[in-house]
Write an enzyme that holds these catalytic residues in place. Structure first.
Site, mmCIF file in Angstrom:
data_model
loop_
_atom_site.group_PDB
_atom_site.id
_atom_site.type_symbol
_atom_site.label_atom_id
_atom_site.label_comp_id
_atom_site.label_asym_id
_atom_site.label_seq_id
_atom_site.Cartn_x
_atom_site.Cartn_y
_atom_site.Cartn_z
ATOM 1 N N CYS A 106 8.527 -1.248 -4.436
ATOM 2 C CA CYS A 106 9.264 -0.337 -3.574
ATOM 3 C C CYS A 106 10.756 -0.570 -3.752
ATOM 4 O O CYS A 106 11.205 -1.720 -3.796
ATOM 5 C CB CYS A 106 8.859 -0.587 -2.121
ATOM 6 S SG CYS A 106 9.679 0.478 -0.925
ATOM 7 N N HIS A 148 2.007 6.045 -0.824
ATOM 8 C CA HIS A 148 3.106 5.083 -0.662
ATOM 9 C C HIS A 148 4.295 5.741 0.055
ATOM 10 O O HIS A 148 4.833 5.184 1.022
ATOM 11 C CB HIS A 148 3.535 4.555 -2.041
ATOM 12 C CG HIS A 148 4.652 3.568 -1.982
ATOM 13 N ND1 HIS A 148 4.455 2.225 -2.174
ATOM 14 C CD2 HIS A 148 5.982 3.723 -1.765
ATOM 15 C CE1 HIS A 148 5.618 1.596 -2.059
ATOM 16 N NE2 HIS A 148 6.561 2.489 -1.823
ATOM 17 N N GLU A 149 4.695 6.928 -0.405
ATOM 18 C CA GLU A 149 5.836 7.613 0.211
ATOM 19 C C GLU A 149 5.491 8.109 1.612
ATOM 20 O O GLU A 149 6.329 8.065 2.513
ATOM 21 C CB GLU A 149 6.320 8.773 -0.674
ATOM 22 C CG GLU A 149 6.790 8.354 -2.054
ATOM 23 C CD GLU A 149 7.789 7.203 -2.060
ATOM 24 O OE1 GLU A 149 8.621 7.104 -1.128
ATOM 25 O OE2 GLU A 149 7.743 6.389 -2.998
#
Length: 192
Positions: A106, A148-149
């Site tokens: 990230c 993830h986003e």
């Protein structure tokens, strides 16, 4: 314009983000800045909280991952050609398939990578840049990046999916990041 990335420890990364309306100020410019920031930071996705905006907005370019795979690796992700797309006001409708591991990182948690288990597919309801309603299902690597986003706009981070032992093992690295004791080749915002 390249924007600074918010580092781990900043409270905006833990906020449940708000939907926006079509009259959100300078949305087109914000999206252009997000794309530019993501590429300048060598990312494949970027969520608005990572640039200090607590709104339900993220961009994904999974094409670059798919295009970097060897031909024999691509067969592991049938039907996933990757996307380059913005998601506004996204909400998960459903998830499906077995959970599988993939090594995630990230931009807000630089130099930390860990295997995270996520489902094979996700169906999202969202609006596009023209605020046209959409509902689509994504699979493979693309679903992975979207999950993830999406976590970011729900105030979650990929490290939240790790087992407690793994979390303890990276605790020192996370503390260093939150204190600004990290060197990256992009500008970051640290919480004071």
């Amino acid at each position: 314009m390249i924007l600074p990335i918010v580092a781990y420890g900043h409270p905006v990364l833990r906020k449940m983000c708000e939907d926006i309306t079509p009259d959100y100020p300078q949305l087109e410019q914000l999206l252009a800045n997000m794309w530019e920031t993501m590429y300048a930071s060598n990312g494949v996705g970027l969520a608005a909280p990572q640039i200090n905006r607590p709104i339900r907005l993220f961009v994904v370019d999974s094409e670059q991952i798919i295009n970097s795979l060897e031909e024999d690796e691509k067969k592991d992700f049938p039907g996933d050609n990757g996307i380059k797309q913005a998601f506004i006001n996204a909400h998960i409708v459903s998830t499906a398939g077995e959970e599988w591991a993939y090594n995630e990182g990230c931009l807000s948690i630089p130099k930390v990578r860990e295997d995270v288990y996520r489902p094979e597919s996700v169906t999202l309801r969202y609006v596009d840049e023209k605020f046209q309603p959409q509902e689509k299902t994504f699979t493979g690597i693309t679903a992975r990046v979207i999950f993830h986003e999406y976590d970011h706009i729900d105030g979650k981070l990929f490290i939240d999916h790790l087992k407690p032992l793994k979390r303890r093992m990276i605790k020192g690295k996370l503390e260093d990041i939150s204190k600004g004791k990290i060197n990256v080749d992009y500008k970051m915002i640290f919480h004071k």
